[in-house]
Design an enzyme around this catalytic site. Structure first.
Site, PDB file in Angstrom:
ATOM      1  N   GLY A   5     -53.631  52.910 -39.392  1.00  0.00           N
ATOM      2  CA  GLY A   5     -54.177  52.505 -38.227  1.00  0.00           C
ATOM      3  C   GLY A   5     -53.373  51.480 -37.950  1.00  0.00           C
ATOM      4  N   CYS A   6     -54.003  50.484 -36.264  1.00  0.00           N
ATOM      5  CA  CYS A   6     -53.222  49.523 -36.239  1.00  0.00           C
ATOM      6  C   CYS A   6     -53.812  48.286 -36.386  1.00  0.00           C
ATOM      7  CB  CYS A   6     -52.579  49.326 -35.155  1.00  0.00           C
ATOM      8  SG  CYS A   6     -54.737  49.645 -34.055  1.00  0.00           S
ATOM      9  N   TYR A   7     -55.255  48.354 -36.350  1.00  0.00           N
ATOM     10  CA  TYR A   7     -55.820  46.312 -36.995  1.00  0.00           C
ATOM     11  C   TYR A   7     -55.808  47.216 -38.655  1.00  0.00           C
ATOM     12  CZ  TYR A   7     -57.879  46.185 -32.318  1.00  0.00           C
ATOM     13  OH  TYR A   7     -58.224  45.703 -31.238  1.00  0.00           O
TER      14      TYR A   7
END
Lengths: 352, 352, 352, 352
Positions: free
Chosen positions: A155-157
């Site tokens: 994921g990006c986070y």
């Protein structure tokens, strides 16, 4: 052309799908031969994303129409919503076992089925696939990815927090129980689905936190941080929404362990990432800005001393659409198919 | 008209000056009789801020032209840059001792001359005035402000952090040594001065931290938090710039003390602010957004449990131009001149 | 309180509804006693628009629940979607003939039933009401509005184009067959409904025209311009979407008639609007900006010579939510109920 | 590497300079060997534009330090301010006559010295160079550019208006005396220089026209339109500022000549641009959006019938930084140095 590898993009009418098309259209080693988009099946991709109208690309088809065995693709990017993904990939792998997969959903990121069930509210429907899936943070799992058939793109986070924190946890350089990750993301992170709170009028000229105290990306952080630290690590994590399209920034508050100073932390990160093409550690005391990685696959990391003795502030940025999603997916593909890792994703950022 | 109090605005060509004009133009108890703006002296205010062109307002004059004794103003708002302020106010008070002052600069906020010298790099030039100055956080110092001649209007970051934290520190409900304040501000906080990094092209579509590890507002936080806690408190504080005009949000990470839970903290804040007109505590578990206080004098505060046992996340928002500057200045004026506290500043927020 | 007039807002969960609440909450002559919002019936308005949570306001109810006769409201603002409006108002007027109405939809703006049927694709369902409706452009129809029971509040694009053009057409000062109106609007003009093209990610950092060649507001322009000119007038009109929340600007290209220069046009407008509280004509050669009318009920108009002999460029701006919708609706109410015209809507603009 | 052509960028600390670096960094046929930036001379380019910090690029030097003869560059991009340019290029050409030049300033765009003197307020200082300069609109002057030593890269507004209008004027398909060009640009068009009106706070959440009735780009439009039409053509042109970084849109109002309809105009443009790599004509009746060309070298053009018989509306878009400046400059370089025209600038747009 005949020597190019063939790739398909499942879910090409969403934003991560579009970003994959953008990056792959000029990738010298692959050819896009399949684009799916169920609700828009039958349309040229240029009707859904007019920026692609001038280019020669396949029409959108429905996934159900695809004959995986016949297609015999070299690699498929799966940018489908959670849950659908498990069903589709199970089918694909059964019919075309030679096709490799980079999955951009969260469906194969959690190793522990119990953790999956807890965070997603139901049993995992493709456990055998989960078993072979490799977590696609290239800078950490490059060797495993090289041999993988199914890679779960992070994921990006989580990418933005893991790149600075994993080396510090591995080095036992920070207190694992006092980490605060305050994260801020652009709006593309929410995808293209229709939600009132994502209207321009609701987002622009304002700022807010969301999912405070409970956000699914936490499970991914827990898994990787605990592995890195060799003990259970649970961080305090709060995501916020910034009125901008692209970009993600994490402000990370840590306490040095066994006398480690902010400068020591900086040195650890500088060494670990010295030769990484997509991680750039700024000089000590400088902090990065999301605009300087916009559209690129880069992560920039800065380390600063806090004024409280023994504490440091680490700031990391990336473009949530690129290194936080589709750029990293192409990076994974490059590793899996044996291309030079930066092929097609080494464009510098676009600023302003 | 004759019964209205007369007020002046020093530095009316800046943004906090314009916000004062906006709020005071329709204030039923005062009349704006003086506007200064040195670089624009001689011009109608409508040339500098075209939104005021249709209204009847005095021309901008230079401060040097003003005869304070003759003007005999009831109250002056001082929105001048740091340092200039000390000189101007010393002169004003000497010549017109009956004129009250709300100062929006940082010049009179620090009680301790040594702290001032440390953070601002030089001795304070108006120590006798500093001695009588009252810190203008109305919700905390209302009684002192009523009798004050000179009120030091708090900073935007400090107001936003102090309103939630002071009651919790006073109640000894949180660990004073583990507070992290991650703050995000709109761009008007930087004022109207020409800096490359404040160009539209440099700010829009991006996000970054600044002043990491060292920001002057920290000195104000230290002073007020230490008073509230009865011991020295130093918090970890990082400001960020959000691509929007107005709004400020603080995400505050705390650990409850002596078994205090997030719900206990929520209860403390709810009680303290139950009757305050400009502080609104949301139901437990909800968090506020800056857009819902835009243009108003309100502060919204939310409290949420962190998933880490014993920890809580407190989020507070205000409009940095209004409650964070000019609205709070008018609130101070209302208290000092004996008007109802909400006069002229009780408009609801403008959203969208 | 007992002397205040009672008003209701139908459709309070939309943006024009929220803007009405904002303006009426501090209006000294009226009290909001009814708020409807069908999909959110039962909720406090503060759940739908958190900026109103701190205020004492009625809960949202469904329109079907309202007993119009018993409610006996002095005035109702109708901010419902097209078509629903005709049905609801027919019912309301039948049951509570003494209740006055300001309708913010397009349903009662067109005098000619044939024009209505042509632009809206079906017969008008409340023709007898249409007959008594007065077009609510106060600066033009103030006398008629004073006596009206039902006022059709003009559209945002039409108000912005009519205020500069009607006086010029009436004075026969411009060629009626060579008018180009190039209009640009902020996003709130599209309301709060869910459309993919209104997502933040689709709107921000981009600009486009829409409805080119065919936009329903054209019918309103045709009607009022033809009346003003005494002959059929059809203008070239193109709306565009600006990535901002509020504001509307029209760039109007005209050719002077019978030797009339740009300065003559400026003089005509200056005279006509000399005493109007909500129209401000800038000095000749200056052009206005939307930001300087944000949140206010003002229209600013500028006139400039084109470099082509005999041609002029007229630029007008307003806030589409205020003078372009809810502010003008309150202005209409003030006229209808005999209040001073500016009551509650004379706040200056909020900039920055 | 040894086979790559060597290029320099004069004025690399501005935005068009940065955009050149972005495009040339991955251009397979050239190597950046010189970057000048007078005020920042001595600094790494990564200090001025942090997005370039990870790449291997020359330090910024002052122009005065450069020995043109010794450098013997193959080509220089000149992105210097007006006037300085003439002086610098005169010197360069004298010392290194073999070095080709693409000039991005307005200094060599006007063929007529009298027109230059009129619009720029002084005599041209390099008339002999002006004589050999070729106007760099590739789609029109490709043949001349191939042989040119000095190419004057067109302005952004002019490129966006000329690409749709020149073919229509050449075909005598529209009335040359009734053209209105209403243009809207993103903020990067103003460059990186410090002006109060370009601060984020002054630009965001607002819209306005500027230079109404007099803008220097008009002279370029006049020159090229008159050449195309074979008679003097003066259009009505108004630029506006959009609160976004990149993108330029022209809404062009025309009247068909000799019975030509909107569809005829569409057909003319479709044919002319059928094989052009950087001009895409949309299906009849569709209009383009700036976001779909962001960061790319594409121009998108749409043609729609106006509802007024005989009139049409043409809408064209480009990215003012790319096709409107640096992308077109690289396109010119490609033609001048004999590379395939799309080399290094064929990336698709970045949306969202």
């Amino acid at each position: 052309m005949s020597t190019k590898k063939t790739v398909g993009i499942l879910g090409a009418s969403g934003y991560t799908g579009a970003e994959l098309v953008r990056l792959l259209l000029r990738h010298p080693k692959v050819e896009i031969v399949l684009l799916t988009g169920d609700r828009r099946a039958g349309l040229p991709i240029g009707d859904v994303f007019p920026q692609f109208a001038p280019y020669d690309l396949p029409r959108l088809v429905s996934i159900d129409e695809v004959d995986w065995a016949k297609a015999a693709l070299d690699l498929v990017f799966c940018a489908l919503p959670h849950a659908t993904t498990q069903k589709v990939l199970k089918d694909l792998v059964a019919k075309a076992p030679g096709t490799k997969v980079v999955d951009l959903s969260a469906d194969f990121r959690l190793e522990d089925p119990a953790a999956y069930a807890k965070w997603y509210g139901h049993e995992h429907h493709a456990l055998e696939l989960q078993n072979e899936a490799v977590y696609g943070l290239v800078e950490v799992y490059r060797r495993e990815i090289k041999k993988a058939r199914l890679v779960a793109n992070p994921g990006c986070y989580t990418t933005c927090a893991q790149l600075p924190l994993i080396p510090l946890l591995k080095a036992r350089a920070i207190e694992p129980d006092e980490i605060v990750v305050d994260a801020k993301s652009g709006v593309t992170g929410a995808g293209r689905s229709l939600k009132e709170e994502m209207l321009f009028t609701e987002v622009s000229e304002g700022f807010h936190a969301y999912g405070v105290g409970h956000h699914r990306h936490m499970s991914e952080l827990d898994q990787e941080f605990s592995k890195a630290a060799g003990k259970e690590v649970i961080v305090s994590f709060t995501p916020h929404l910034v009125p901008m399209n692209r970009g993600l920034l994490s402000t990370i508050y840590v306490r040095g362990r066994r006398g480690k100073t902010a400068q020591d932390l900086h040195e650890i990160l500088s060494k670990v990432y010295e030769k990484e093409p997509f991680v750039h550690v700024l000089p000590f005391g400088k902090t990065p800005q999301t605009r300087h990685v916009r559209g690129s696959n880069m992560t920039h990391i800065g380390v600063v001393s806090d004024r409280i003795a023994g504490r440091a502030i680490v700031v990391s940025v990336l473009d949530n659409m690129t290194k936080g999603a589709s750029g990293q997916a192409v990076q994974n593909m490059n590793v899996m198919l044996g291309f030079a890792e930066g092929t097609g994703i080494d464009q510098p950022a676009m600023f302003p």
